[in-house]
Design a protein around this motif. Structure first.
Motif, PDB file in Angstrom:
ATOM      1  N   HIS A   1      11.782   1.610   9.067  1.00  0.00           N
ATOM      2  CA  HIS A   1      11.826   2.974   8.520  1.00  0.00           C
ATOM      3  C   HIS A   1      11.392   2.936   7.063  1.00  0.00           C
ATOM      4  O   HIS A   1      12.044   2.321   6.221  1.00  0.00           O
ATOM      5  N   LEU A   2      10.273   3.602   6.763  1.00  0.00           N
ATOM      6  CA  LEU A   2       9.760   3.617   5.394  1.00  0.00           C
ATOM      7  C   LEU A   2      10.467   4.651   4.534  1.00  0.00           C
ATOM      8  O   LEU A   2      10.571   4.493   3.332  1.00  0.00           O
ATOM      9  N   GLY A   3      10.893   5.742   5.139  1.00  0.00           N
ATOM     10  CA  GLY A   3      11.564   6.775   4.373  1.00  0.00           C
ATOM     11  C   GLY A   3      11.172   8.164   4.828  1.00  0.00           C
ATOM     12  O   GLY A   3      10.466   8.349   5.815  1.00  0.00           O
TER      13      GLY A   3
ATOM     14  N   THR B   1      -3.492   8.715   5.799  1.00  0.00           N
ATOM     15  CA  THR B   1      -4.378   7.808   5.077  1.00  0.00           C
ATOM     16  C   THR B   1      -3.580   6.844   4.214  1.00  0.00           C
ATOM     17  O   THR B   1      -2.610   7.243   3.570  1.00  0.00           O
ATOM     18  N   GLY B   2      -4.007   5.610   4.180  1.00  0.00           N
ATOM     19  CA  GLY B   2      -3.452   4.628   3.261  1.00  0.00           C
ATOM     20  C   GLY B   2      -4.223   4.692   1.952  1.00  0.00           C
ATOM     21  O   GLY B   2      -5.443   4.849   1.944  1.00  0.00           O
ATOM     22  N   ILE B   3      -3.495   4.587   0.825  1.00  0.00           N
ATOM     23  CA  ILE B   3      -4.138   4.620  -0.493  1.00  0.00           C
ATOM     24  C   ILE B   3      -3.554   3.501  -1.357  1.00  0.00           C
ATOM     25  O   ILE B   3      -2.459   3.000  -1.092  1.00  0.00           O
ATOM     26  N   ALA B   4      -4.286   3.117  -2.407  1.00  0.00           N
ATOM     27  CA  ALA B   4      -3.907   1.969  -3.233  1.00  0.00           C
ATOM     28  C   ALA B   4      -2.787   2.266  -4.216  1.00  0.00           C
ATOM     29  O   ALA B   4      -1.994   1.383  -4.543  1.00  0.00           O
ATOM     30  N   LYS B   5      -2.695   3.516  -4.714  1.00  0.00           N
ATOM     31  CA  LYS B   5      -1.701   3.848  -5.735  1.00  0.00           C
ATOM     32  C   LYS B   5      -0.924   5.085  -5.324  1.00  0.00           C
ATOM     33  O   LYS B   5      -1.452   5.959  -4.644  1.00  0.00           O
TER      34      LYS B   5
ATOM     35  N   GLN C   1       4.652  12.462  -2.998  1.00  0.00           N
ATOM     36  CA  GLN C   1       3.596  12.810  -2.046  1.00  0.00           C
ATOM     37  C   GLN C   1       3.112  11.580  -1.278  1.00  0.00           C
ATOM     38  O   GLN C   1       2.276  11.687  -0.400  1.00  0.00           O
ATOM     39  N   THR C   2       3.625  10.429  -1.660  1.00  0.00           N
ATOM     40  CA  THR C   2       3.232   9.175  -1.018  1.00  0.00           C
ATOM     41  C   THR C   2       4.484   8.368  -0.686  1.00  0.00           C
ATOM     42  O   THR C   2       5.536   8.552  -1.283  1.00  0.00           O
TER      43      THR C   2
ATOM     44  N   THR D   1       0.853  -1.188   0.000  1.00  0.00           N
ATOM     45  CA  THR D   1       0.000   0.000   0.000  1.00  0.00           C
ATOM     46  C   THR D   1       0.889   1.239   0.000  1.00  0.00           C
ATOM     47  O   THR D   1       2.109   1.137  -0.071  1.00  0.00           O
ATOM     48  N   TYR D   2       0.274   2.400   0.083  1.00  0.00           N
ATOM     49  CA  TYR D   2       0.996   3.677   0.117  1.00  0.00           C
ATOM     50  C   TYR D   2       0.382   4.550   1.200  1.00  0.00           C
ATOM     51  O   TYR D   2      -0.816   4.460   1.471  1.00  0.00           O
TER      52      TYR D   2
END
Length: 188
Positions: free
Chosen positions: A134-136, A175-179, A145-146, A116-117
């Motif tokens: 750590h994601l970044g 918020t989590g988003i699909a793309k 932006q994601t 996910t993003y």
């Protein structure tokens, strides 16, 4: 001089300015209050270069000292933020100040995992961890932006998230988003 790379300045706990190496900023005009004054400088290393003549000469942080009114500031102390144990909470203040960087903690439940993003388009600048990974970094100047969240780092049930937010401490929603969002730039 030679600040590397980004700094937020505080006088007596109030944010008074930002210095950004990208914009060739290495000084700021301050009006100090009377009495005892505490100057804090939060410096961020924006990464290492991997090419060119400065490859081996790329110091980071406060590289040449701090000057106040043309004179060197002495007897100051440098601290690192203790992110060597991901997932371990940092000390928390009882009440967050409106302009101070914060570490936000939260959790969310998942019945199923997958890639996910995270949408960070309304956030300012900082770093994100999920379940100690750590994601970044993110920064509203873009272009990213994601942030990608690998499904392997998520788990069914409760997941923990930490966000170090430097510029917009009042932001609350993530918020989590699909793309991913890769084609929108924001204006500072």
């Amino acid at each position: 001089p030679e600040l590397r790379d980004y700094a937020i300045l505080f006088v007596n706990g109030q944010r008074v300015g930002v210095l950004d190496r990208r914009l060739k900023q290495d000084s700021i005009l301050l009006t100090l209050p009377g009495g005892k004054v505490k100057l804090d400088i939060l410096v961020e290393n924006l990464g290492r270069i991997n090419f060119g003549p400065y490859l081996l000469k790329n110091k980071k942080g406060v590289t040449a000292g701090v000057m106040l009114d043309g004179k060197p500031v002495k007897n100051w102390t440098m601290y690192k933020l203790p992110f060597d144990q991901p997932g371990k909470p940092l000390a928390t203040a009882k009440k967050a100040a409106p302009d101070l960087p914060v570490v936000k903690y939260g959790s969310f439940m998942l019945s199923k995992t997958g890639d996910t993003y995270l949408d960070l388009s309304k956030w300012g600048k900082g770093c994100v961890w999920i379940n100690g990974h750590h994601l970044g970094r993110y920064w509203n100047v873009g272009p990213q932006q994601t942030i990608y969240v690998p499904g392997e780092w998520l788990k069914e049930g409760k997941n923990e998230i930490q966000v170090l937010e430097l510029l917009k401490p009042g932001q609350q929603v993530l918020t989590g988003i699909a793309k991913p969002v890769l084609d929108l730039l924001q204006v500072e």
